[in-house]
Design an enzyme around this catalytic site. Structure first.
Site, mmCIF file in Angstrom:
data_model
loop_
_atom_site.group_PDB
_atom_site.id
_atom_site.type_symbol
_atom_site.label_atom_id
_atom_site.label_comp_id
_atom_site.label_asym_id
_atom_site.label_seq_id
_atom_site.Cartn_x
_atom_site.Cartn_y
_atom_site.Cartn_z
ATOM 1 N N GLU A 127 0.921 -1.166 0.168
ATOM 2 C CA GLU A 127 0.049 -0.218 0.055
ATOM 3 C C GLU A 127 0.900 1.062 0.016
ATOM 4 O OE1 GLU A 127 -2.528 -1.052 -1.032
ATOM 5 O OE2 GLU A 127 -4.281 -0.778 0.313
ATOM 6 N N THR A 180 -5.287 7.047 -5.565
ATOM 7 C CA THR A 180 -5.328 7.206 -4.242
ATOM 8 C C THR A 180 -4.405 8.327 -3.690
ATOM 9 O OG1 THR A 180 -6.144 5.043 -3.694
ATOM 10 C CG2 THR A 180 -5.098 6.077 -1.698
HETATM 11 N N1 HSE Z 1 -8.349 5.145 3.329
HETATM 12 C C1 HSE Z 1 -7.758 5.099 2.303
HETATM 13 C C2 HSE Z 1 -8.182 6.565 1.668
HETATM 14 C C3 HSE Z 1 -8.053 3.934 1.496
HETATM 15 O O1 HSE Z 1 -9.177 6.749 1.595
HETATM 16 O O2 HSE Z 1 -7.255 7.162 1.120
HETATM 17 C C4 HSE Z 1 -7.682 4.032 0.230
HETATM 18 O O3 HSE Z 1 -8.557 2.870 -0.663
#
Ligand code: HSE
Length: 298
Positions: A127, A180
């Site tokens: 991630e 993201t």
């Molecule tokens: N919590 C993360 C965000 C999840 O919202 O950036 C990304 O899938």
């Protein structure tokens, strides 16, 4: 010496729980085959379905796998084949599925030297590569299944939460890509006390609703006063899709992860399908292609 795994898509945040809440889907996911080999290191031998880098250090499964190898008492390596069905930048945990699937399979092939929380830690490195931040709210539900809460990042403390038996989730994915990392950059880094109070009221309400199987409480807790007002600007038709889902009978609706996918929770499969059909109409009207999935939560 070889295992084939299903790596589920996941919905992170679930409106009120930015970076801490997530849920795994049973209808959407990648497939991955992992093989134990004597040669050291991780090699991605095949990657089909999406156009993504195969070099170990540029691939989330490779990076998560390296984190696993570094901690494991094992001299050999692994080969990975990925059949990627979840589109990157869709908001349903594409990178998490590959990261989590890789480390789960490796752990299985070495006869379970690590627990699921250890695996979350390794998968978080994937991630970090994908979004610049090692968030755990997609990899945790991908590894544990069902709903998960990241109660704490340091030390990592993951809590599994039961899913009411009639809870279904509808996902609509308008075919645009949102990275993201980009959708995190636009967020503010501070919130007011007033906003905090509303937000943690909803997080508590959602968790209580899931435990009590109180569908109305689940529905009214699906509010986000922090992230959704900012990020929804990146998603065409968001307000209308959400409004339409609620009128069609959804308990609540919000952005899936960092978007552009939008999720809705419903009681019962029939309602979840009806909600999906209503959401579709909005994108038909504005002329954006979409994919839709209805999933039960296990
Ligand atoms: N919590 C993360 C965000 C999840 O919202 O950036 C990304 O899938």
């Amino acid at each position: 010496n070889e295992v084939k795994v299903f790596c589920p898509a996941t919905v992170a945040n679930i409106s009120c729980g930015f970076d801490v809440l997530g849920v795994a889907l049973d209808a959407v996911g990648d497939e991955m085959t992992v093989r134990k080999v004597t040669e050291k290191g991780i090699k991605i031998t095949k990657l089909s379905g999406q156009d993504l880098p195969k070099e170990t250090l540029n691939n989330v499964a490779g990076v998560a796998g390296n984190a696993f190898l570094l901690a494991a008492d094992y001299e050999g390596g692994f080969e990975i084949e990925i059949n990627k069905k979840i589109k990157p930048g869709s908001g349903i945990g594409s990178s998490a599925a590959s990261s989590a699937g890789a480390v789960w399979a490796m752990n299985h092939l070495l006869d379970y030297p690590f627990n699921n929380t250890d695996l979350v830690k390794f998968a978080m490195e994937g991630e970090r590569l994908a979004s610049d931040v090692a968030h755990a709210d997609n990899v945790a539900p991908a590894l544990f299944g069902g709903f998960t809460l990241v109660r704490s990042y340091s030390p990592l403390d993951i809590i599994t939460i039961p899913a009411p038996s009639e809870l279904f989730i509808t996902i609509i994915h308008p075919q645009i890509e949102i990275k993201t990392s980009d959708s995190r950059k636009i967020l503010k880094t501070t919130i007011s006390m007033e906003t905090g109070i509303k937000q943690w009221g909803n997080v508590g309400g959602l968790i209580a609703g899931l435990f009590k199987e109180d569908y109305a409480l689940i529905g009214r807790s699906l509010e986000d006063h922090i992230v959704e007002p900012i990020r929804s600007i990146l998603i065409p038709g968001f307000d209308e899709v959400k409004k339409t889902a609620l009128s069609a009978g959804a308990l609540g609706s919000g952005i899936s992860g960092s978007g552009p996918s939008i999720f809705a929770f419903s009681k019962g499969k029939e309602t979840a399908i009806k909600v999906g059909n209503a959401m579709k109409l909005v994108y038909d009207k504005i002329g954006i292609a979409y994919e839709i999935h209805v999933s039960k939560i296990n």
